[in-house]
Write a protein that holds these residues in place. Structure first.
Motif, mmCIF file in Angstrom:
data_model
loop_
_atom_site.group_PDB
_atom_site.id
_atom_site.type_symbol
_atom_site.label_atom_id
_atom_site.label_comp_id
_atom_site.label_asym_id
_atom_site.label_seq_id
_atom_site.Cartn_x
_atom_site.Cartn_y
_atom_site.Cartn_z
ATOM 1 N N ILE A 158 2.346 -24.000 52.195
ATOM 2 C CA ILE A 158 2.811 -25.189 52.513
ATOM 3 C C ILE A 158 1.602 -25.922 53.471
ATOM 4 N N VAL A 159 0.975 -26.783 52.979
ATOM 5 C CA VAL A 159 -0.100 -27.391 53.981
ATOM 6 C C VAL A 159 0.421 -28.777 54.174
ATOM 7 N N ILE A 160 0.291 -29.150 55.699
ATOM 8 C CA ILE A 160 0.416 -30.292 56.324
ATOM 9 C C ILE A 160 -0.546 -30.720 57.264
ATOM 10 N N ASP A 161 -1.340 -31.954 56.982
ATOM 11 C CA ASP A 161 -2.303 -32.185 57.686
ATOM 12 C C ASP A 161 -3.332 -31.382 58.026
ATOM 13 N N GLY A 190 11.411 -14.055 47.182
ATOM 14 C CA GLY A 190 10.240 -14.261 48.235
ATOM 15 C C GLY A 190 10.393 -13.448 49.610
ATOM 16 N N ARG A 191 9.138 -13.546 50.154
ATOM 17 C CA ARG A 191 9.247 -12.992 51.365
ATOM 18 C C ARG A 191 7.927 -13.779 52.327
ATOM 19 N N LYS A 192 8.126 -13.755 53.420
ATOM 20 C CA LYS A 192 7.153 -14.252 54.414
ATOM 21 C C LYS A 192 6.089 -13.583 54.505
ATOM 22 N N ILE A 193 4.870 -14.187 54.408
ATOM 23 C CA ILE A 193 3.608 -13.444 54.694
ATOM 24 C C ILE A 193 2.656 -14.326 55.590
ATOM 25 N N GLU A 194 1.708 -13.624 56.119
ATOM 26 C CA GLU A 194 0.554 -14.290 56.842
ATOM 27 C C GLU A 194 -0.496 -14.389 56.216
ATOM 28 N N LEU A 195 -1.081 -15.614 55.750
ATOM 29 C CA LEU A 195 -2.294 -15.685 54.836
ATOM 30 C C LEU A 195 -3.710 -15.496 55.767
ATOM 31 N N HIS A 198 13.188 -23.989 49.379
ATOM 32 C CA HIS A 198 13.460 -22.752 49.497
ATOM 33 C C HIS A 198 12.877 -21.750 50.542
ATOM 34 N N ILE A 199 11.507 -22.365 50.490
ATOM 35 C CA ILE A 199 10.608 -21.453 51.425
ATOM 36 C C ILE A 199 11.030 -21.463 52.920
ATOM 37 N N GLU A 200 11.767 -22.823 53.410
ATOM 38 C CA GLU A 200 12.403 -22.759 54.728
ATOM 39 C C GLU A 200 13.416 -21.793 54.791
ATOM 40 N N THR A 201 14.227 -21.475 53.967
ATOM 41 C CA THR A 201 15.219 -20.482 53.846
ATOM 42 C C THR A 201 14.676 -18.840 53.952
ATOM 43 N N ILE A 202 13.367 -18.798 53.058
ATOM 44 C CA ILE A 202 13.143 -17.503 53.048
ATOM 45 C C ILE A 202 12.400 -17.045 54.176
ATOM 46 N N THR A 203 11.612 -18.133 54.507
ATOM 47 C CA THR A 203 10.529 -17.535 55.859
ATOM 48 C C THR A 203 10.998 -17.937 57.081
ATOM 49 N N GLY A 204 11.917 -18.692 57.107
ATOM 50 C CA GLY A 204 12.638 -19.069 58.467
ATOM 51 C C GLY A 204 11.731 -20.216 59.324
ATOM 52 N N ASP A 205 10.790 -20.613 58.581
ATOM 53 C CA ASP A 205 9.899 -21.721 59.386
ATOM 54 C C ASP A 205 10.454 -23.057 59.180
ATOM 55 N N ASP A 206 10.335 -23.927 60.057
ATOM 56 C CA ASP A 206 10.746 -25.292 59.918
ATOM 57 C C ASP A 206 9.494 -25.846 59.426
ATOM 58 N N ILE A 207 9.625 -26.527 58.232
ATOM 59 C CA ILE A 207 8.394 -27.358 57.616
ATOM 60 C C ILE A 207 8.829 -28.750 57.682
ATOM 61 N N THR A 261 3.227 -22.413 56.741
ATOM 62 C CA THR A 261 4.052 -21.413 56.302
ATOM 63 C C THR A 261 3.612 -20.938 54.901
ATOM 64 N N ALA A 262 3.880 -19.595 54.710
ATOM 65 C CA ALA A 262 3.571 -19.199 53.132
ATOM 66 C C ALA A 262 4.541 -18.126 53.092
ATOM 67 N N MET A 263 4.739 -18.050 51.636
ATOM 68 C CA MET A 263 5.574 -16.618 51.252
ATOM 69 C C MET A 263 5.119 -16.467 49.705
ATOM 70 N N GLU A 264 5.264 -14.978 49.788
ATOM 71 C CA GLU A 264 4.923 -14.179 48.449
ATOM 72 C C GLU A 264 6.097 -14.168 47.566
ATOM 73 N N ARG A 265 5.965 -14.590 46.127
ATOM 74 C CA ARG A 265 6.994 -14.903 45.507
ATOM 75 C C ARG A 265 6.937 -13.775 44.416
ATOM 76 N N THR A 266 7.843 -12.979 43.948
ATOM 77 C CA THR A 266 7.755 -11.814 43.139
ATOM 78 C C THR A 266 8.835 -12.228 41.671
ATOM 79 N N ALA A 267 8.312 -12.323 40.504
ATOM 80 C CA ALA A 267 9.241 -12.789 39.345
ATOM 81 C C ALA A 267 10.302 -11.665 39.288
ATOM 82 N N ALA A 268 11.361 -12.204 38.531
ATOM 83 C CA ALA A 268 12.537 -11.555 38.497
ATOM 84 C C ALA A 268 12.411 -10.390 37.454
ATOM 85 N N LYS A 269 12.757 -9.024 37.006
ATOM 86 C CA LYS A 269 12.720 -8.078 36.076
ATOM 87 C C LYS A 269 12.631 -9.019 34.742
ATOM 88 N N GLY A 270 11.619 -8.574 33.961
ATOM 89 C CA GLY A 270 11.338 -9.223 32.563
ATOM 90 C C GLY A 270 10.769 -10.382 32.520
#
Length: 265
Positions: A92-95, A121-126, A170-179, A100-109
């Motif tokens: 998420i880019v703002i100004d 998803g899981r929080k990551i640092e870019l 969804h990224i707020e819930t996954i990372t815990g970061d306030d966007i 914040t950033a998250m890595e997303r992994t597809a469901a099986k199949g």
């Protein structure tokens, strides 16, 4: 519009999957060859949450899919398949800052890693390099607030996959970061400018639009293929015979937006 945003990313010299626009099931093998052969990815020009993303795996399935798409009279993009291990990254880019950033992994199949399609998803640092890529990608599309999707290939190279002006939360819930707070503060700082703050970041060349595609389609009598990658220029593909027949129209449209012309036999 994914066609326009992809060209803007290309013009900004950002690494994007090699892409070709096609709206008819003609020259299918040639179109697939342009993006590195199968497997490949087909995308609608609009849509979100992975709803218009279609994996193309083998020649028979690809032919059937493209023929069915043609019957709906819709445009689509064909893209080189980037092997990211069924993972991507949403930032998420703002100004001018990645908040914040998250890595997303597809469901099986599933190939698509969207959370709305069952991905996790899981929080990551870019890295600073990837943060810069995301900020440049947003600004190349004239956006100071955006969700930027990137993907790493097997060699660790970063590709910009998509820009989202209307991202999910969804990224707020996954990372815990306030966007929300950074967005509200950005709006408070810039509300008097209206949309000017976004417009000031736009590339001067708007890219090859659907209306321009229609102009050239009418001139040459067939759908026009538009090819782009990280080279910095979009290329419109014609046969030499087509170009010679409609040279003035083709030159006028392409020169107006600094688009290259590619001639094939």
């Amino acid at each position: 519009d994914k066609l326009i945003s992809g060209q803007k990313l290309s013009q900004a010299k950002l690494r994007v999957p090699k892409t070709i626009l096609g709206d008819r099931a003609v020259h299918v093998a040639w179109m697939i060859e342009q993006v590195g052969n199968l497997p490949a990815i087909a995308k609608g020009l609009t849509g979100s949450q992975g709803k218009t993303v279609y994996p193309l795996k083998d020649p028979q399935q690809t032919n059937v899919f493209l023929e069915n798409f043609f019957s709906r009279k819709e445009n689509l993009l064909l893209q080189k398949f980037i092997d990211g291990g069924c993972r991507d990254i949403r930032a998420i880019v703002i100004d001018g800052e990645v908040v914040t950033a998250m890595e997303r992994t597809a469901a099986k199949g599933e190939l698509r890693a969207n959370i709305s399609r069952g991905g996790s998803g899981r929080k990551i640092e870019l890295s600073s390099e990837d943060q810069d890529i995301c900020i440049r990608a947003a600004r190349a599309c004239g956006l100071e607030v955006a969700g930027v999707d990137i993907m790493k290939d097997t060699d660790g190279k970063t590709f910009v996959i998509e820009i989202n002006g209307n991202y999910g939360y969804h990224i707020e819930t996954i990372t815990g970061d306030d966007i929300s707070t950074p967005l509200i503060k950005y709006c408070e700082r810039n509300y008097k400018q209206g949309n000017k703050s976004n417009k000031d970041t736009e590339a001067k060349s708007f890219g090859f639009s659907n209306s321009m595609n229609s102009d050239l389609t009418n001139a040459v009598g067939r759908p026009v293929h538009i090819l782009y990658d990280e080279s910095g220029y979009s290329k419109v593909v014609f046969s030499k015979k087509e170009y010679d027949k409609s040279k003035s129209t083709i030159d006028a449209v392409c020169n107006s937006i600094d688009v290259k012309i590619k001639l094939v036999n």
